[in-house]
Design an enzyme around this catalytic site. Structure first.
Site, mmCIF file in Angstrom:
data_model
loop_
_atom_site.group_PDB
_atom_site.id
_atom_site.type_symbol
_atom_site.label_atom_id
_atom_site.label_comp_id
_atom_site.label_asym_id
_atom_site.label_seq_id
_atom_site.Cartn_x
_atom_site.Cartn_y
_atom_site.Cartn_z
ATOM 1 N N HIS A 257 32.508 -19.928 25.370
ATOM 2 C CA HIS A 257 32.307 -20.390 23.985
ATOM 3 C C HIS A 257 30.849 -20.773 23.768
ATOM 4 C CE1 HIS A 257 33.298 -22.348 20.157
ATOM 5 N NE2 HIS A 257 32.312 -23.147 20.511
ATOM 6 N N GLU A 258 30.298 -21.546 24.715
ATOM 7 C CA GLU A 258 28.908 -22.018 24.554
ATOM 8 C C GLU A 258 27.913 -20.877 24.735
ATOM 9 O OE1 GLU A 258 30.420 -25.481 23.485
ATOM 10 O OE2 GLU A 258 28.367 -24.795 23.267
ATOM 11 N N HIS B 68 33.740 -34.836 16.817
ATOM 12 C CA HIS B 68 33.083 -34.257 15.643
ATOM 13 C C HIS B 68 33.064 -35.220 14.475
ATOM 14 C CE1 HIS B 68 34.294 -31.140 18.342
ATOM 15 N NE2 HIS B 68 33.459 -30.305 17.760
ATOM 16 N N HIS C 133 27.206 -19.111 21.569
ATOM 17 C CA HIS C 133 26.149 -19.724 20.740
ATOM 18 C C HIS C 133 24.778 -19.292 21.247
ATOM 19 C CE1 HIS C 133 28.795 -22.314 18.449
ATOM 20 N NE2 HIS C 133 29.249 -22.925 19.529
ATOM 21 N N GLU D 224 30.948 -20.087 15.728
ATOM 22 C CA GLU D 224 32.008 -20.603 16.619
ATOM 23 C C GLU D 224 32.926 -19.501 17.127
ATOM 24 O OE1 GLU D 224 30.280 -24.236 16.393
ATOM 25 O OE2 GLU D 224 31.683 -23.340 17.810
ATOM 26 N N TYR E 106 35.633 -24.161 12.935
ATOM 27 C CA TYR E 106 36.475 -23.741 14.059
ATOM 28 C C TYR E 106 37.757 -23.079 13.559
ATOM 29 C CZ TYR E 106 33.326 -26.836 16.611
ATOM 30 O OH TYR E 106 32.217 -27.438 17.141
ATOM 31 N N HIS F 32 30.433 -34.038 25.632
ATOM 32 C CA HIS F 32 31.026 -32.986 24.800
ATOM 33 C C HIS F 32 30.106 -31.764 24.799
ATOM 34 C CE1 HIS F 32 33.906 -31.513 21.892
ATOM 35 N NE2 HIS F 32 32.875 -30.860 21.403
ATOM 36 N N ALA F 33 30.677 -30.599 25.111
ATOM 37 C CA ALA F 33 29.862 -29.396 25.310
ATOM 38 C C ALA F 33 29.065 -29.031 24.066
ATOM 39 C CB ALA F 33 30.783 -28.223 25.680
#
Ligand SMILES: C=C(C[SeH])C(=O)N1CCC[C@H]1C(=O)O
Ligand SMILES: [Zn+2]
Length: 597
Positions: free
Chosen positions: A350-351, A480, A354, A378, A490, A320-321
């Site tokens: 998305h990553e 999660h 972060h 997020e 999210y 999971h990323a």
């Protein structure tokens, strides 16, 4: 004013923040070692570091509570003292803390290592979630095969974890009570620093439900056309296994079954990527270049050397990323099992969002190296992805050749965004409405499984493809829920990202209200230094200021507000209302019949 006590307080927090930074460094290093090499030894080593640091965090919180830092005349001291006195699991005694970490890491290990048996060769049980099961959910059009993989995964990734989950609920409840919270849910809510948060959340969900019902009705109608009335009832809940995703949180993988104008197909971006010889490395380089085009930070060399960007052959990893901040020397990394396709093109951005946030606030003291609202962290990458996935940008990078969509292609494009961004909302809402009810003891343990599916049906009109009872336990089949990751962040991010997008598009000269040539859905902020400066100002504050202050400076607003989202999707919403009434599409759904009534 710099009275002696303020000077002393500042010295105290300087020293404590440096200690905290070192603790974070070793904590995330041990977590990363385990996540990128899932062995019992690495799991044990990680928990030992967590336990040692929990004791030190608890001691600091106790020192602060025994002091008058919370009443300091300096509001920065007060803010730091308040942040550092918020304890979670660290409030537990060492035995309970270890038991809690064992429960969580056992659920994570199970999630990371579960494989299922092939539908076509049931003696081959080596099929992992990524890429094997996901490929079947995306490409199979056999309802029986889809139901097979759905049930295999939930039976193996969910049900066996019921006892660990019960232990997790018991111990997080104990920790919350030790911190004078009514429940662990209330511990989670405090991170939004907004007493009105839950009411706003409910109001936003209700505000968007009419739009979701139009999408749900249209998709159900088209699925019924494809699969027939035995598989898809005209006014029923949609079986999750038909939606291209194990949890039904994004339906883009099966868009070919229901795209509004099939005669105006998308360019198959994945095929075009393969044709152009795209690699995983290329996806990350494109993302890195986008952030640099805004004048923001480049990925440091350690990122490229120390990240794990594809599934290793020689060891188990948590696929999971996730993005990691090691709290020193700009050491930031991503761990994910990337494939070359549009889904992962989105996840990469998305990553990297972060990662950029980590780099932007790294000068802050450790206590402020985070987002002031969990939804902000997020949302950052998703905002960039809204530009990247626009026709205008895909043309710029040579993945499609027509930059300006005609009206029908535009509806197709908005529809593709909506079956990711809008259909996510009932899912995100249900995941934590469910956990809030469990944490607050509003849902009896004897109803923990059926209560989950009842909420998924009530909020989103989706259901399991097969009957489920309390002999099953399905929630831990979602990452999660195993990993103790709060999920409304999210939901909030899906609203905030359109507020951020609108502000940045305006700064980039890519959006003007009422200008049909400069609309939100074809805005690309690529190369805009003005947009980059606004993002830098926003991200570099970390959690040093209240999120409403930071948001106001960024977009002029002080609340989470779905207006920008509704403006982005308005042409699609109008089209769906007309099309659904033209076709006589029934809207809405009743209770699922896949759980005992
Ligand atoms: C990509 C990540 C890592 Se923060 C993720 O968990 N996301 C991104 C969107 C929703 C949520 C999910 O996959 O459930
Ligand atoms: Zn994320």
């Amino acid at each position: 004013s710099c009275s002696a006590s303020v000077l002393e307080s500042r010295r105290f927090f300087e020293l404590e923040n440096e200690q905290l930074r070192k603790r974070y460094h070793e904590e995330f290093l041990s977590g990363y070692t385990y996540n990128t090499n899932v062995t019992e030894a690495n799991r044990q080593a990680m928990i030992e570091v967590y336990a040692r640091n929990a004791e030190l965090n608890k001691r600091l919180a106790q020192r602060i509570k025994a002091s008058d830092y919370m009443e300091s005349e300096d509001d920065n001291i007060r803010r730091q003292a308040t942040h550092l006195s918020k304890l979670g699991a660290s409030a537990l005694n060492p035995d309970d803390f270890l038991a809690l970490q064992n429960a969580i890491s056992s659920m994570q290990s199970n999630y990371a290592t579960t494989t299922v048996c092939s539908y076509t060769n049931q003696s081959d049980c080596s099929c992992a979630l990524e890429p094997c099961i996901q490929e079947r959910l995306s490409n199979s059009r056999d309802p029986a095969e889809l139901a097979w993989y759905w049930r295999e995964w939930y039976d193996k990734a969910g049900t066996p974890m019921r006892d660990h989950f019960a232990e997790y609920v018991r111990l997080t409840r104990k920790a919350a009570h030790l911190n004078d919270h009514r429940s662990y849910a209330d511990y989670w809510v405090q991170f939004y620093e907004d007493a009105d948060f839950e009411r706003q959340l409910d109001a936003t969900f209700k505000q968007l439900l009419p739009f979701y019902r139009q999408i749900h009705g249209y998709v159900r109608y088209r699925l019924r056309q494809h699969y027939g009335p035995d598989v898809m009832k005209a006014d029923g809940n949609i079986p999750i296994s038909l939606l291209g995703n194990m949890w039904g949180q994004s339906w883009t993988e099966v868009i070919d079954l229901f795209t509004p104008f099939p005669e105006k197909p998308f360019v198959d971006v994945k095929a075009e990527m393969e044709r152009q010889g795209y690699t995983v490395q290329k996806l990350f380089e494109l993302g890195d270049q986008f952030f640099q085009s805004l004048g923001l930070r480049a990925l440091p060399p350690t990122f490229w050397n120390l990240s794990v960007l594809t599934r290793p052959e020689d060891r188990q990893v948590v696929c999971h990323a996730s993005a990691w901040d090691f709290y020193q020397d700009s050491d930031v990394r991503i761990k994910m099992c990337t494939e070359v396709d549009t889904h992962y093109f989105y996840v990469v951005h998305h990553e990297l969002g972060h990662i950029q946030y980590y780099l932007q606030y790294e000068q802050q003291p450790a206590v402020y190296r985070g987002a002031p609202n969990p939804g902000f962290h997020e949302a950052v990458g998703d905002v960039i992805a809204l530009s990247v996935m626009s026709a205008k940008h895909l043309k710029t990078i040579g993945l499609i050749d027509n930059a300006k969509l005609d009206e029908k292609s535009r509806i197709n494009q908005l529809f593709k965004q909506a079956i990711s961004k809008i259909v996510f909302l009932p899912f995100g809402y249900a995941v934590d409405k469910y956990r809030y009810a469990v944490f607050r003891n509003e849902l009896e343990e004897s109803q923990w499984n059926c209560g989950f599916w009842q909420m998924r049906s009530e909020f989103g009109g989706v259901e399991p493809p097969v009957s489920r009872t309390e002999k099953d336990f399905d929630p831990p089949a979602k990452y999660h829920i195993d990993a103790d990751v709060e999920y409304l962040r999210y939901f909030a991010a899906h609203i905030f990202q359109f507020q951020f997008h609108k502000a940045l598009c305006r700064l980039a000269g890519q959006y003007e209200p009422q200008n049909s040539q400069l609309t939100l859905d074809n805005c690309d902020i690529y190369n805009s230094k003005a947009a980059g400066r606004a993002l830098h100002e926003f991200l570099s504050k970390g959690s040093s200021r209240h999120w409403k202050e930071v948001l106001q400076e960024f977009t002029g607003e002080t609340e989470m507000d779905a207006a920008a989202l509704l403006e982005y999707f308005d042409p699609l919403y109008q089209w769906l209302k007309q099309e659904n009434s033209r076709l006589g599409v029934p809207l809405g759904w009743g209770p699922t019949d896949k759980i005992p009534s």
